[in-house]
Design a protein around this motif. Structure first.
Motif, PDB file in Angstrom:
ATOM      1  N   ARG A  78      -3.199   3.223  -2.201  1.00 54.68           N
ATOM      2  CA  ARG A  78      -3.837   1.994  -1.698  1.00 54.68           C
ATOM      3  C   ARG A  78      -4.502   1.213  -2.832  1.00 54.68           C
ATOM      4  O   ARG A  78      -4.477  -0.008  -2.854  1.00 54.68           O
ATOM      5  N   HIS A  98       3.292  -2.920   6.473  1.00 55.12           N
ATOM      6  CA  HIS A  98       2.248  -1.923   6.219  1.00 55.12           C
ATOM      7  C   HIS A  98       2.149  -0.987   7.420  1.00 55.12           C
ATOM      8  O   HIS A  98       2.929  -1.056   8.363  1.00 55.12           O
ATOM      9  N   CYS A  99       1.096  -0.122   7.402  1.00 58.63           N
ATOM     10  CA  CYS A  99       0.697   0.605   8.600  1.00 58.63           C
ATOM     11  C   CYS A  99      -0.792   0.851   8.507  1.00 58.63           C
ATOM     12  O   CYS A  99      -1.411   0.614   7.464  1.00 58.63           O
ATOM     13  N   HIS A 101       0.896  -1.161   0.000  1.00 56.67           N
ATOM     14  CA  HIS A 101       0.000   0.000   0.000  1.00 56.67           C
ATOM     15  C   HIS A 101       0.931   1.206   0.000  1.00 56.67           C
ATOM     16  O   HIS A 101       1.569   1.514   1.007  1.00 56.67           O
ATOM     17  N   GLU A 110       1.646   3.989   2.690  1.00 53.52           N
ATOM     18  CA  GLU A 110       1.977   3.581   4.064  1.00 53.52           C
ATOM     19  C   GLU A 110       3.497   3.567   4.206  1.00 53.52           C
ATOM     20  O   GLU A 110       4.156   2.639   3.761  1.00 53.52           O
TER      21      GLU A 110
HETATM   22 ZN   LIG Z   1      -1.710  -1.616   4.131  1.00 54.39          ZN
END
Ligand SMILES: [Zn+2]
Length: 381
Positions: free
Chosen positions: A94, A171-172, A42, A45
């Motif tokens: 995203r 990710h975050c 993503h 992130e």
């Molecule tokens: Zn993510």
């Protein structure tokens, strides 16, 4: 053996433009255990980009001391397509803006193609079966379609990760504490990682249908084992985890340095890097099932006025927030309560506080499966 760095070009999406992946390789190709890392699949992130930058430094130092015992493949950024997507000053990494969907959903399932290659060859020896399945999966990944730029990206990443013993997809979340996702078969491994990284939340999945990247690596092992009724005759050959490094804005050297140290400690504990990881510190949480996680939704449009900060333990029925209808003429009648249906840790919430109807606005990790949460389904499309 010194680190090898290569660049893999993706198909040019338009005249005059071209994107590429960078791949750092440590150790002897084919050595085990093999670990795979990438960040910002993503592409909006970014904490993982800084964390892996620190991890590269640690791995370079270990490499110079001859301590890479297995093999490590690390991509400092996983998604140059998403990184290049901007809309009016904001990165929108995203979802693929050309209609390709969420970058971390609907990854290819290698199960069928690997099963065809395994036809009749699987026996009773777990080690031999492990090798055969690993080879069949690699061959299946090599055969993935590579027509569009996105297909090339996905096929390249999955080819690089397939065959690894452990896969870290970094990710975050939006405003969030650290949390780790893993398949329930890998509870022990993910809890060890949670100890090494001191993650306060671990969420166990049960083979989600919409195949994010971690599951694309784990699911073929689970599914081949189940379809062939192999049980002990086939190990769970790939521990894949989505590491959610807190919130979008938690991009700081101190955090990244300590998270990289946690990942590096884990590599030592698993024998990928030689060295003493020190005693295992217990994870600061119990693992909780994904279907025990309540996802709070906005019942309409309005401003979300939170009653709790993330990090708060709450009980089922607790008032979490009120949705304030800013169109209401009477402010006293403008508020709709939003309650938790889980007892557990309020660990993540949306950064935007102006909600649209149905928006997922908060997450609470509870131990008990919730009737409204469907097993096997992730959170968002
Ligand atoms: Zn993510």
């Amino acid at each position: 053996m010194p680190r090898i760095t290569e660049e893999i070009a993706l198909a040019s999406p338009s005249p005059g433009t071209r994107r590429s992946l960078k791949v750092h390789r440590y150790g002897t190709p084919g050595a085990r255990p093999k670990a795979y890392f990438h960040a910002a699949l993503h592409a909006d992130e970014w904490p993982g980009l800084l964390t892996l930058n620190h991890l590269i430094g640690l791995l370079d130092a270990a490499d110079a001391e001859g301590r890479i015992a297995g093999e490590i493949v690390l991509l400092p950024y996983a998604n140059p397509i998403g990184l290049s997507q901007h809309h009016h000053g904001y990165n929108t990494g995203r979802f693929a803006s050309d209609g390709g969907g969420n970058f971390n959903r609907h990854w290819p399932d290698l199960t069928d193609a690997a099963m065809e290659r395994l036809d009749g060859k699987i026996g009773k020896d777990p080690a031999a079966n492990d090798e055969m399945v690993r080879a069949a999966l690699k061959a299946a990944a090599a055969d993935l379609p590579r027509r569009t730029e996105l297909e090339i990206l996905k096929a390249t990443l999955l080819s690089l990760s397939t065959g690894a013993d452990m896969v870290f997809d970094v990710h975050c979340d939006d405003v969030s504490m650290m949390h780790l996702y893993a398949h329930k078969n890998h509870r022990d491994e993910v809890m060890t990682l949670a100890g090494d990284m001191q993650s306060p939340v671990v969420l166990l999945e049960d083979d989600p249908d919409d195949l994010p990247f971690d599951s694309a690596n784990t699911a073929p092992w689970v599914r081949i084992k189940r379809r062939l009724g192999l049980d002990e005759a086939l190990p769970d050959g790939c521990f894949a985890t989505t590491v959610e490094l807190r919130g979008h804005n938690d991009v700081m050297d101190d955090l990244a340095r300590s998270d990289a140290a946690g990942l590096f400690r884990h590599l030592m504990r698993r024998g990928v890097v030689a060295g003493d990881p020190g005693p295992l510190v217990a994870a600061p949480c119990e693992a909780t099932p994904l279907e025990g996680m309540d996802v709070l939704r906005a019942p309409g449009t309005g401003i979300v006025a939170w009653r709790h900060e993330i990090g708060t333990r709450v009980e089922a029925g607790e008032l979490m927030a009120e949705l304030v209808d800013i169109e209401a003429d009477d402010p006293a009648a403008a508020r709709t309560p939003i309650h938790s249906r889980a007892s557990g840790l309020f660990f993540a919430r949306k950064a935007d506080t102006l909600a649209r109807p149905g928006d997922q606005i908060g997450k609470i990790a509870g131990a008990e499966p919730l009737s409204h949460r469907q097993a096997g389904s992730l959170l968002s499309p």
